[in-house]
Design a protein around this motif. Structure first.
Motif, mmCIF file in Angstrom:
data_model
loop_
_atom_site.group_PDB
_atom_site.id
_atom_site.type_symbol
_atom_site.label_atom_id
_atom_site.label_comp_id
_atom_site.label_asym_id
_atom_site.label_seq_id
_atom_site.Cartn_x
_atom_site.Cartn_y
_atom_site.Cartn_z
ATOM 1 N N ARG A 114 15.381 4.845 3.134
ATOM 2 C CA ARG A 114 14.416 4.154 3.993
ATOM 3 C C ARG A 114 15.050 2.908 4.598
ATOM 4 O O ARG A 114 14.407 2.154 5.314
ATOM 5 C CB ARG A 114 13.206 3.716 3.176
ATOM 6 N N ALA A 115 16.318 2.684 4.246
ATOM 7 C CA ALA A 115 17.008 1.492 4.759
ATOM 8 C C ALA A 115 17.361 1.706 6.231
ATOM 9 O O ALA A 115 17.446 2.844 6.687
ATOM 10 C CB ALA A 115 18.283 1.267 3.950
ATOM 11 N N PRO A 116 17.578 0.606 6.969
ATOM 12 C CA PRO A 116 18.012 0.765 8.361
ATOM 13 C C PRO A 116 19.334 1.534 8.440
ATOM 14 O O PRO A 116 20.202 1.345 7.583
ATOM 15 C CB PRO A 116 18.225 -0.667 8.856
ATOM 16 N N VAL A 117 19.448 2.391 9.430
ATOM 17 C CA VAL A 117 20.690 3.161 9.612
ATOM 18 C C VAL A 117 21.331 2.723 10.926
ATOM 19 O O VAL A 117 20.707 2.813 11.995
ATOM 20 C CB VAL A 117 20.395 4.678 9.636
ATOM 21 N N LEU A 118 22.550 2.227 10.826
ATOM 22 C CA LEU A 118 23.275 1.735 12.005
ATOM 23 C C LEU A 118 24.383 2.732 12.320
ATOM 24 O O LEU A 118 25.158 3.090 11.431
ATOM 25 C CB LEU A 118 23.883 0.364 11.730
ATOM 26 N N LEU A 143 13.173 6.768 16.769
ATOM 27 C CA LEU A 143 12.750 6.780 15.367
ATOM 28 C C LEU A 143 13.221 5.533 14.616
ATOM 29 O O LEU A 143 12.998 5.408 13.425
ATOM 30 C CB LEU A 143 13.298 8.041 14.679
ATOM 31 N N GLY A 144 13.931 4.646 15.313
ATOM 32 C CA GLY A 144 14.311 3.386 14.690
ATOM 33 C C GLY A 144 15.752 3.292 14.230
ATOM 34 O O GLY A 144 16.152 2.301 13.624
ATOM 35 N N TYR A 145 16.552 4.314 14.483
ATOM 36 C CA TYR A 145 17.980 4.234 14.155
ATOM 37 C C TYR A 145 18.644 3.338 15.205
ATOM 38 O O TYR A 145 18.302 3.403 16.381
ATOM 39 C CB TYR A 145 18.623 5.627 14.188
ATOM 40 N N SER A 146 19.595 2.523 14.757
ATOM 41 C CA SER A 146 20.254 1.610 15.698
ATOM 42 C C SER A 146 21.616 2.161 16.101
ATOM 43 O O SER A 146 22.345 2.687 15.246
ATOM 44 C CB SER A 146 20.472 0.243 15.063
#
Ligand code: CTP
Length: 399
Positions: A114-118, A143-146
């Motif tokens: 659930r952590a941010p994925v860069l 979906l919020g991936y950077s």
């Protein structure tokens, strides 16, 4: 700066994998605990031993040949991670994540977190520009991936173009910016408009302006990084949408008006940075206007004023308008604050060097409704975006 942050560095198989060694080393120096997962192909470019020597931690290379105490490593790593960094990321891993495929240690662990994925894509230009890859990137961004944009330059395959992995310093600076950010605006919903509008004259011609959308995109990006739910209503621009932002693409001022009015009631802060066309041709011709018919006379009619309409719809929220002028900046800005019932006006003079359309910097004066404060800023659009959001959030909590 990254003290005690758990970063999982996923290295996939590209020639740029060697740069991930330097990235790992810099992250460790900044205080992060770095766990490395390598795909099978990555190990053809760099050895696990190289990463183990830098991170002082066992490198995970295979789902099934792990030491006993790491039996469910993909779950424990996924849980303890503060962030995932996929560097370099091949078209293959981007495609797998976008499609929900989990068939190796990287894709499985990324799916379980659930952590941010860069993600730092690096590949041949044609691959990067392939609509399938671009579609996957777009889907993941929503979906919020950077994503860090690849550089342009000479690629390992001998061609020139976009697809090079940026230098390790740049990657690390980006990672720090993405994860060391405080999520101080996570309670807020922010609606941003950006870019120009196009008012059709006929099917091929239009009236528009020189807005590039940079300021509005910077605001949307900053709000997303600070944890807000962000929607960006954008006129036609040439920049990639920021990660974690829902984008609604529009063309004309009337389209933008409709999109904003449909959404407005849900948002706490609305930032109108779009350069909305004030006029449109009364009627767009159905077919291309021919020269042989003589010089046309185009009658213009006014477009709806989006900000003024928002100002009439009173709610507990903050309205931020922009004001671009070529003279009498502060007088005009003060009038707009009043006439549009905005809470904050961000004013800039198009004649000031470093301000206005297309630049990465801006020189602005912020005027506030209560008239007490005037804030002058000369900085990057990213930094100004942060100040605008901070001031808007303060104004909201005072309401
Ligand atoms: N704006 C809007 N709808 C319009 C025109 C402008 O919502 N039809 C918003 C802009 O997004 C900006 C603010 O109003 O936030 C001021 O825009 P600006 O172009 O400076 O002012 P105008 O209202 O167009 O007035 P003028 O062109 O006469 O300066």
């Amino acid at each position: 700066m990254l003290r005690n942050k758990n970063i999982v560095l996923c290295v996939t198989g590209g020639i740029a994998a060697f740069k991930a060694v330097s990235v790992a080393s810099q992250l460790v120096k900044l205080g992060a605990n770095v766990d490395v997962i390598m795909t099978e192909n990555a190990q053809k470019f760099v050895t696990p031993l190289t990463f183990r020597s830098i991170t002082k931690t066992a490198v995970i290379t295979d789902m099934f040949e792990e030491p006993r105490d790491m039996e469910i490593a993909h779950i424990s790593l996924a849980q303890k991670a503060d962030a995932f960094l996929i560097c370099p990321a091949t078209a293959n891993i981007i495609g797998k994540i976008a499609s929900g495929i989990a068939d190796d240690m990287v894709s499985t662990t990324v799916m379980a977190t659930r952590a941010p994925v860069l993600i730092c894509p690096a590949m041949n230009t044609n691959m990067y520009e392939n609509p399938i890859v671009q579609g996957n990137i777009k889907k993941l961004k929503e979906l919020g991936y950077s994503f860090l944009q690849p550089d342009s330059g000479r690629l390992a395959c001998g061609t020139e173009g976009k697809g090079r992995l940026p230098e390790p310093d740049e990657i690390v600076a980006w990672v720090v910016g993405e994860i060391a950010r405080e999520k101080d605006l996570s309670e807020l919903k922010v609606l941003v408009t950006a870019g120009p509008t196009r008012e059709a004259i006929d099917p091929v011609r239009y009236i528009s302006n020189g807005s590039t959308g940079k300021m509005g995109y910077a605001v949307a990006n900053a709000a997303a990084l600070r944890g807000s739910k962000v929607t960006l209503v954008s006129g036609p621009v040439d920049i990639e949408p920021p990660s974690g932002v829902q984008v609604v693409n529009v063309t004309s001022a009337e389209d933008m008006y409709r999109a904003v009015m449909e959404l407005e009631s849900e948002y706490d802060i609305i930032v109108m940075s779009a350069a909305v066309g004030d006029f449109r041709p009364e009627a767009a011709a159905d077919n291309k206007i021919k020269k042989s018919a003589g010089t046309p006379e185009i009658r213009l009619v006014p477009n709806p004023d989006i900000l003024a309409e928002l100002g009439r719809r009173r709610r507990r929220r903050v309205l931020v308008g922009f004001c671009m002028e070529t003279r009498d900046l502060l007088e005009n800005a003060a009038k707009k604050l009043e006439s549009k019932n905005a809470d904050i006006i961000v004013a800039n003079d198009l004649n000031t060097p470093g301000a206005g359309f297309g630049t990465d910097t801006n020189v602005v004066t912020m005027l506030f409704r209560d008239g007490r404060e005037k804030l002058e800023l000369r900085d990057t659009k990213a930094a100004i975006a942060d100040v605008i959001l901070t001031k808007a959030a303060e104004t909201l909590s005072a309401k």
